[in-house]
Design a protein around this motif. Structure first.
Motif: not given
Length: 257
Positions: A80-81, A98-99, A138-142, A164-168
């Motif tokens: 989960p993110m 849908d995820i 947790d995850f950023i898409l740009c 977040r720390p540890g996120g990507f």
């Protein structure tokens, strides 16, 4: 023609063109990593008429298929993110909506231009002033956004703040690898001038080899991943990848708040 709206006729015409292309390009030489469709070849796309570029079914382009293959092969979505997505491309919007494991936040400065009719609302967000708390995602898409932003260092700082720390994050931009340093000139304000200087009317810079350093300057740990060249030439054609595009995989260190 009674009973048909202008919109439904447009949709029917779009479906007919899609059916015609699928019939014309029927085959199993290329494979879309996003919708799993197979064809003889992908379609031509872009001002420069790139061959083997656009999927006839989902409309994905080279960079979309490469990023999704990278996400899959590295198992980046496995729990989960919370995912923040700028300028949400339809192919990714459909996937992420849908995820079930994903709490999805698609956004853009001009959300009204997205007519996806999906279940997830696209929010109005300025990337240089993101309206979320620190350490939220947790995850950023740009994907191909920062080249449009005059104050890109401010935008990068905001992306760092809300991760977040540890996120990507995966932060793709067009890069001219013949340039050591990013080229920008804010005295160029006309569309014609920007087209000549930066290759597109709505771009404000050409990123160079220092793109990785620009991301690192705001605190990210940056992996410049030549993922595309882990595939053979035959596989690169099969998946319709841009062989010059590297993946910029950024992480926020655990010791940073």
């Amino acid at each position: 023609m009674m009973g048909f709206t202008k919109f439904s006729l447009k949709e029917k015409h779009r479906e007919y063109r899609k059916w015609r292309k699928e019939k014309l390009f029927k085959g199993d030489v290329v494979h879309c990593t996003i919708c799993n469709s197979n064809y003889r070849e992908f379609g031509i796309f872009g001002n420069t008429k790139r061959k083997n570029a656009q999927c006839h079914n989902c409309g994905s382009l080279e960079r979309h298929r490469l990023v999704w293959k990278y996400i899959q092969d590295n198992e980046l979505i496995n729990e989960p993110m919370r995912l923040l997505h700028f300028a949400p491309e339809k192919v990714f919007y459909n996937l992420f909506s849908d995820i079930l494991e994903i709490e999805y936040f698609p956004c853009d400065l001009f959300p009204h231009v997205y007519n996806y009719k999906g279940k997830t609302k696209i929010m109005e967000v300025d990337i240089t002033k993101i309206p979320f708390d620190d350490n939220s995602f947790d995850f950023i898409l740009c994907n191909h956004v920062l080249e449009h932003i005059p104050h890109d260092q401010l935008a990068m700082s905001e992306l760092f703040r809300v991760m977040r720390p540890g996120g990507f994050g995966i932060f793709q931009v067009p890069i001219d690898y013949n340039r050591e340093a990013t080229y920008e000139d804010f005295s160029i304000t006309t569309e014609k001038g920007r087209l000549k200087a930066f290759g597109r009317r709505d771009h404000v810079r050409w990123y160079g080899k220092d793109y990785k350093d620009r991301l690192a300057n705001v605190g990210f740990e940056v992996k410049e991943d030549d993922f595309v060249n882990t595939f053979s030439k035959e596989e690169q054609f099969k998946y319709g990848f841009d062989t010059s595009e590297k993946i910029y995989h950024c992480r926020k260190p655990y010791n940073r708040k």
